[in-house]
Write a protein that holds these residues in place. Structure first.
Motif: not given
Length: 500
Positions: A467-470, A486-489, A491-498
Motif C-alpha cells: 500500500a505504500g504506507v507507514e 521512529e515516528l519522527r524519522f 514522518a521525514v521519510y514519508y513526507h519526502l518520499s511523497h
C-alpha cells in the motif's frame, strides 16, 4: 482446490539467450517444477502458476502487462535461475502494478560435489543472478518481499504464503466497496478521514447511504425468512428456551433476523463487503443491529462502529488475508483497564464483536442497550480465545496514512463477568500496558481497532509495503523514547518520499 479459488500468483523466471537452447529448456523445466511444488505444498494457500522463462526486455514487459490486466493474478514471484541482465527488467518492472516477491532460491538444494562443472555453474547462477536483479528493484525504489532459501524448505514456503496472503489482502483492497449507513458519531475525530485519499492509497471505495435505503431492504424480509433464520440461530448458538416463550424477547430476536437478512441483501446487491453504522443515526430502523452485525462479521464482512470506515475496511482485508485459518478477526475497542500485576485491557464494544475470535459456543441473550436508542437488543455473548493476537489501527494523518500494530497476549479472565452483557476479550499488551498505551497514543492510534489472531506481523507489514504506507509496531522490545524517534524519522521519510 486452494482456498483462494481462481486467484493465483504467477511464477516468472529470468534468464537470457547467452547459455543456449539446452540450458533454457532445463530452466523452463525447473521453473515449472518449483511452481508445481509450491502449489502442492500444504503451507501455500494459492495456486502458483508458472508463466515460463523471460529472456528479453519485450518478453519481460509483455508478461508484466499481462499480469496487470489479468484480474485473477494478484501478484508475481520472480526468480533468476541464471544471470538475467537487469536492464532488461526496467520497462517491465516500471509498468508492473501488481506486487511482486523476489524469491532468492536455487533449484537443487545441495551441490553435487563430485560432479560439479562449469555447465552446472552456468545453469545454477541464482547466487549472483538474483543480486543483479535485486539491484534494479532497489534502483527503481520498489517495495518488494525478498525470501531467501531453498524452495522445498518448510520455512521458505511459510514465508511465501505470508506474502501470498498479503497480496490477497491487497487485491481485495483494490476492489473493496464499503457501505456507510448514516454518518460518523458526532464530534469524534479519529473516525473521520479523507475518503478520496483512502481510495487513492488503498483502492477501496466508501459509499454513503441514508437509513431509509436500508430500512426498505429490511421491510422486504418475510415472516417465513425470519422463521428460517431463527432455526439457524438455534443450531449455531446457545439460546435459553425463555427467549422463544417470552413474546418480547422473541420479538427482539426476530428483529435481529430481519436486520441481518435486510443488511445482507443490501450489501450483496451492491457488491459491498464491509459496512458501518452509528447508534446516533438509526432513523427508520428498529434499533442498533447487534446479533445481526456479529453474524455478518462472522460471514466475512468488515465492520466499523460509529461510522469508522477505515477500521471496517481493514477488518475485511484482514479477514481475506486470514481466509482458511481457524483463528478469527473482529472489530474491537479498548474499553476499560484492569490495573494489577500485570496490567490488562478488557476489549469489547456495545454489541458488535465477531464470534470468530472465540472457540466457545456463543450464547444469545436479550439485554438492554443504553446508548442511543435505549431498548432491548439480542446479541451474542462469548469470550475471546487465549493466545497471541494483534490490534491494528489505520489512521489518517492528514497528508498520509499510518498503520499501527500492537502485539498482545489474550488471556482467560480471572473471574466470570455475569453482569456484562457483551462479548469481550481480555489481553495483556506487549511489552506492558504502560509502554504500549503510551506508544499507541503517541502514534495517534484510534480507540477502535481490528483485533486478530488470524495473521502475523510479517503479513501485515507486507500489506503496508504494497500500500505504500507507514507501519509501526508496538511489541516486546518497544521503548517509548525510541518509538517516538521512529515516528519522527518516519514522518521525514514519508513526507519526502511523497513530495511536498
Amino acid at each position: 482446490m486452494k482456498i483462494y479459488g481462481e486467484k493465483k500468483i504467477w511464477f516468472v523466471t529470468g534468464s537470457q539467450h547467452l547459455y543456449g537452447p539446452g540450458v533454457l529448456a532445463q530452466v523452463a523445466e525447473n521453473s515449472q517444477a518449483i511452481a508445481a511444488g509450491l502449489t502442492a505444498s500444504e503451507h501455500v494457500s494459492a495456486n502458483i502458476e508458472s508463466r515460463g522463462v523471460v529472456t528479453t526486455p519485450k518478453e519481460i514487459l509483455d508478461v508484466c502487462q499481462a499480469a496487470n490486466s489479468d484480474e485473477n493474478c494478484v501478484g508475481l514471484i520472480l526468480w533468476m535461475h541464471t544471470f538475467s541482465p537487469a536492464k532488461m527488467w526496467i520497462a517491465g518492472l516500471s509498468a508492473l502494478n501488481k506486487p511482486y516477491m523476489h524469491l532468492h532460491t536455487q533449484f537443487g538444494a545441495a551441490l553435487p560435489w563430485g560432479d560439479i562443472n562449469m555447465n552446472y555453474m552456468n545453469l545454477n547462477q541464482s547466487a549472483h543472478g538474483d543480486r543483479e536483479f535485486g539491484y534494479i528493484g532497489t534502483r527503481l525504489r520498489q517495495e518488494r518481499k525478498v525470501v531467501v532459501g531453498h524452495w522445498q524448505k518448510e520455512s521458505v514456503q511459510i514465508q511465501v504464503d505470508d506474502w501470498v496472503r498479503a497480496a490477497m489482502g491487497w487485491a481485495e483492497s483494490q476492489t473493496l466497496k464499503l457501505a456507510r449507513f448514516g454518518d460518523n458519531m458526532r464530534q469524534v475525530a479519529v473516525t473521520e478521514g479523507d475518503k478520496v485519499s483512502a481510495q487513492i492509497q488503498f483502492g477501496y471505495e466508501v459509499h454513503a447511504f441514508g437509513l431509509g435505503d436500508l430500512a426498505k431492504a429490511c421491510e422486504k424480509i418475510t415472516a417465513e425468512q425470519i422463521a428460517a433464520q431463527l432455526e439457524l440461530y438455534k443450531q449455531d448458538y446457545e439460546i435459553d428456551a425463555e427467549v422463544f416463550t417470552d413474546a418480547h424477547s422473541l420479538e427482539m430476536l426476530q428483529n435481529e433476523a430481519r436486520l441481518e437478512l435486510g443488511m445482507e441483501a443490501f450489501l450483496e446487491e451492491g457488491g459491498f463487503k464491509a459496512f458501518t453504522n452509528c447508534f446516533e443515526n438509526l432513523t427508520g430502523l428498529s434499533g442498533l443491529p447487534g446479533l445481526a452485525t456479529q453474524r455478518l462479521m462472522s460471514k466475512g464482512y468488515g465492520y466499523g462502529g460509529e461510522g469508522d470506515w477505515k477500521t471496517a475496511a481493514m477488518c475485511r482485508i484482514v479477514k481475506v488475508m486470514s481466509l482458511g485459518k481457524a483463528a478469527g478477526t473482529s472489530f474491537m475497542e479498548d474499553y476499560t483497564y484492569n490495573f494489577g500485576d500485570p496490567d490488562q485491557v478488557l476489549g469489547a464494544h456495545m454489541l458488535e464483536v465477531c464470534p470468530s475470535i472465540s472457540n466457545e459456543k456463543p450464547k444469545v441473550v436479550v439485554e438492554r442497550h443504553t446508548i442511543g436508542i435505549k431498548k432491548d437488543i439480542a446479541r451474542l455473548i462469548f469470550t475471546g480465545t487465549p493466545g497471541p493476537a494483534i490490534n491494528i489501527s489505520t489512521i489518517d494523518m492528514g497528508t498520509r496514512f499510518r498503520i499501527i500494530a500492537n502485539e498482545v497476549d489474550t488471556v482467560k479472565p480471572p473471574q466470570d463477568l455475569p453482569n456484562l452483557p457483551v462479548a469481550k476479550a481480555l489481553w495483556e499488551p506487549r511489552p506492558s500496558l504502560e509502554v504500549a498505551a503510551a506508544a499507541w497514543i503517541h502514534a495517534g492510534g484510534a480507540h477502535h481497532s481490528v483485533y486478530t489472531q488470524g495473521i502475523n506481523l510479517d503479513q501485515l507489514n507486507d500489506f503496508a509495503e504494497m500500500a505504500g504506507v507507514e507501519m509501526v509496531v508496538i511489541g516486546a522490545d518497544t521503548n517509548v523514547n525510541e518509538f517516538k524517534k521512529e515516528l519522527r524519522f518516519n514522518a521525514v521519510y514519508y513526507h519526502l518520499s511523497h513530495g511536498i
